[in-house]
Every structure is written in structure tokens, then in C-alpha cells.
Motif scaffolding. Structure first.
Motif, mmCIF file in Angstrom:
data_model
loop_
_atom_site.group_PDB
_atom_site.id
_atom_site.type_symbol
_atom_site.label_atom_id
_atom_site.label_comp_id
_atom_site.label_asym_id
_atom_site.label_seq_id
_atom_site.Cartn_x
_atom_site.Cartn_y
_atom_site.Cartn_z
ATOM 1 N N UNK A 194 -16.941 -77.431 51.495
ATOM 2 C CA UNK A 194 -16.244 -78.631 51.578
ATOM 3 C C UNK A 194 -15.767 -79.097 50.275
ATOM 4 N N UNK A 195 -16.221 -78.510 49.239
ATOM 5 C CA UNK A 195 -15.918 -79.087 47.760
ATOM 6 C C UNK A 195 -14.429 -78.280 47.387
ATOM 7 N N UNK A 196 -13.920 -78.935 46.469
ATOM 8 C CA UNK A 196 -12.533 -78.581 46.082
ATOM 9 C C UNK A 196 -12.819 -77.193 45.155
ATOM 10 N N UNK A 197 -12.201 -76.139 45.459
ATOM 11 C CA UNK A 197 -12.786 -75.048 44.690
ATOM 12 C C UNK A 197 -11.443 -74.742 43.691
ATOM 13 N N UNK A 198 -11.867 -74.858 42.312
ATOM 14 C CA UNK A 198 -10.904 -74.759 41.399
ATOM 15 C C UNK A 198 -10.145 -73.230 41.433
ATOM 16 N N UNK A 199 -8.669 -73.392 41.121
ATOM 17 C CA UNK A 199 -7.926 -72.091 41.373
ATOM 18 C C UNK A 199 -8.671 -70.955 40.493
ATOM 19 N N UNK A 200 -9.165 -71.232 39.178
ATOM 20 C CA UNK A 200 -9.812 -69.876 38.547
ATOM 21 C C UNK A 200 -10.793 -69.458 39.146
ATOM 22 N N UNK A 201 -11.602 -70.138 39.995
ATOM 23 C CA UNK A 201 -12.785 -69.741 40.652
ATOM 24 C C UNK A 201 -12.392 -68.871 41.968
ATOM 25 N N UNK A 202 -11.062 -69.420 42.581
ATOM 26 C CA UNK A 202 -10.600 -68.875 43.634
ATOM 27 C C UNK A 202 -10.120 -67.330 43.200
ATOM 28 N N UNK A 203 -9.410 -67.245 42.065
ATOM 29 C CA UNK A 203 -8.830 -66.004 41.841
ATOM 30 C C UNK A 203 -9.925 -64.935 41.268
ATOM 31 N N UNK A 204 -11.393 -65.623 41.141
ATOM 32 C CA UNK A 204 -12.347 -64.353 40.778
ATOM 33 C C UNK A 204 -12.841 -64.107 42.092
ATOM 34 N N UNK A 205 -12.908 -64.696 43.188
ATOM 35 C CA UNK A 205 -13.719 -64.431 44.181
ATOM 36 C C UNK A 205 -13.342 -62.811 45.071
ATOM 37 N N UNK A 206 -12.152 -62.524 44.839
ATOM 38 C CA UNK A 206 -11.674 -61.077 45.308
ATOM 39 C C UNK A 206 -12.685 -59.990 44.257
ATOM 40 N N UNK A 207 -12.858 -60.388 42.849
ATOM 41 C CA UNK A 207 -13.622 -59.693 42.243
ATOM 42 C C UNK A 207 -15.141 -59.402 42.558
ATOM 43 N N UNK A 208 -15.600 -60.726 42.889
ATOM 44 C CA UNK A 208 -17.103 -60.586 43.184
ATOM 45 C C UNK A 208 -17.117 -59.972 44.899
ATOM 46 N N UNK A 209 -16.141 -60.145 45.739
ATOM 47 C CA UNK A 209 -16.359 -59.524 46.980
ATOM 48 C C UNK A 209 -16.382 -57.851 46.609
ATOM 49 N N UNK A 210 -15.327 -57.496 45.828
ATOM 50 C CA UNK A 210 -15.357 -56.113 45.526
ATOM 51 C C UNK A 210 -16.804 -55.540 45.024
ATOM 52 N N UNK A 211 -17.305 -56.356 44.211
ATOM 53 C CA UNK A 211 -18.459 -55.778 43.510
ATOM 54 C C UNK A 211 -19.717 -55.757 44.389
ATOM 55 N N UNK A 212 -19.927 -56.789 45.093
ATOM 56 C CA UNK A 212 -20.689 -56.560 46.297
ATOM 57 C C UNK A 212 -20.538 -55.642 47.300
ATOM 58 N N UNK A 213 -19.452 -55.361 47.598
ATOM 59 C CA UNK A 213 -19.146 -54.239 48.463
ATOM 60 C C UNK A 213 -19.593 -52.834 48.038
ATOM 61 N N UNK A 214 -19.279 -52.733 46.623
ATOM 62 C CA UNK A 214 -19.589 -51.658 46.060
ATOM 63 C C UNK A 214 -21.098 -51.661 45.999
ATOM 64 N N UNK A 215 -21.911 -52.748 45.724
ATOM 65 C CA UNK A 215 -23.073 -52.548 45.450
ATOM 66 C C UNK A 215 -23.742 -52.278 46.751
#
Length: 212
Positions: free
Chosen positions: A6-27
Motif C-alpha cells: 500500500x506504500x507509494x512506490x518511487x518510480x526509480x524503484x518501479x523501474x528496477x523491479x523487472x531487473x529483480x524479477x529477471x534475476x530471481x528467475x535466473x536464480x
């Protein structure tokens, strides 16, 4: 895992989320059970403190001294960030850039997106199939969006036609637009537009190179 989205997520954080998802997918594909913020930092070249701060917006995703459980985090990103449903997409403007995008292999997103059609006004392109995606005349836009329940459009048109087409897409039911034109679209605030200006991105690259 305690999750608070429910917190407001900064745009910079939102842009990094796909990178995190891809990293965990590869892991996960590498049969890795858990990772630390330091390991994520080294793999993505993102400061560990930034990673912990990004994750903190969503609650307690990891445990101190233990790190992050790969399977749990991957499931979290799939459910809370990407959603569990597959999005149908149309690409409008099958010129050089549009054709290149249709040929791009979205392997990491194949379970989240489905490009159902390309749309263009060039009669020479109508009926062609690019990477299994059929190009239709733009006059079919409304029918395709309704029939396929399309929510997202990729816009790769000339500047002069972008605003009018964007309004038409919204009227037909599209909720989000990935805009590859330099035009800043003037649309209802409930429509999310993500702008990708290749000229600006290149200028930013030149700037960073000069200031290394």
C-alpha cells in the motif's frame, strides 16, 4: 513473509523491479535456494542499500543473516508486481522499429504477455506475418482490441500520427501504452504511458560516458 504493497512506490524503484524479477528467475533456473543482497548487488550492479530499500517498500521480504528465498521472492514478484494474468498486446506501426520489436524474443515475458496483432496503414504490410504475429490494417483496431480483450499497446508511429492514434486506442479500451515516439501523449490520467525516447537515452549514454 510480511507484505505491504500500500506504500507509494518511487518510480526509480518501479523501474528496477523487472531487473529483480529477471534475476530471481535466473536464480531459480540455476537451482539456487537463497541469495543475499550482496549477491544481487554484484549481479545487477545496484548498491546493496538501494536493493534493501527497494524491497522494504513491500514489507519484510527477507531475514537478516538468511537473505532472500529465491522461490518465495519469485512468487511474490509474479503475484504482486506482474500479476498472474497474461496481457494481450497490439503493436501499432509496423515500420522498421515496429518490425524489429515484433521479431524480438520476449522469452522472459512469454507467460505474461501475448502480442496478438500488428497494426499499420501500409497496404504492402497487411497480411504479413512477423514472428507469428499477423499484421492487420489499422481500420481493424477497435474490433481486434474488443475481440482479444487487449489492455496494452506498443506505439511506434511517426510523431504526427501518435496523439490521434493514442486517443483512439484509449477509446477502444487500452489501459496502458508503451510509447516509442518522442511525443509526450496528452491522455487521461488513468491511462499509464511509459515513454521510451531512444534519442534521449542515447544522449544520456553519451553524458555518462563523458563523465566516467
Amino acid at each position: 513473509m510480511i507484505v505491504n504493497t500500500k506504500k507509494r512506490i518511487p518510480n526509480a524503484t518501479m523501474k528496477r523491479l523487472p531487473l529483480y524479477y529477471r534475476y530471481f528467475k535466473q536464480a531459480e533456473e540455476a537451482a539456487t535456494d537463497r541469495v543475499s543482497s550482496r549477491e544481487i548487488s554484484e549481479a545487477l550492479d545496484i548498491d546493496s542499500a538501494t536493493i534493501r530499500r527497494d524491497f522494504s517498500y513491500f514489507g519484510e521480504l527477507g531475514r537478516k543473516g538468511y537473505g532472500y528465498n529465491v522461490k518465495s521472492l519469485l512468487n511474490f514478484f509474479m503475484e504482486h508486481i506482474q500479476g498472474t494474468d497474461k496481457k494481450n498486446i497490439v503493436l501499432v506501426g509496423v515500420g522498421n522499429l515496429g518490425s524489429a520489436l515484433l521479431n524480438y524474443k520476449f522469452n522472459n515475458l512469454s507467460d505474461k504477455m501475448n502480442v496478438v496483432a500488428g497494426l499499420d496503414s501500409n497496404e504492402e504490410l497487411i497480411g504479413r506475418k512477423i514472428n507469428d504475429v499477423v499484421v492487420h490494417h489499422e481500420s481493424e483496431l477497435e474490433d481486434i482490441i474488443k475481440k482479444e480483450k487487449v489492455e496494452v499497446a506498443i506505439l511506434t508511429l511517426p510523431v504526427s500520427a501518435s496523439q490521434e492514434m493514442a486517443e483512439r486506442l484509449v477509446d477502444a479500451g487500452v489501459k496502458g501504452i508503451l510509447n516509442f515516439t518522442p511525443t509526450r501523449l496528452d491522455l487521461d490520467k488513468n491511462i499509464y504511458v511509459h515513454n521510451i525516447d531512444l534519442g534521449v537515452e542515447l544522449q544520456a549514454l553519451f553524458f555518462y560516458m563523458k563523465n566516467l
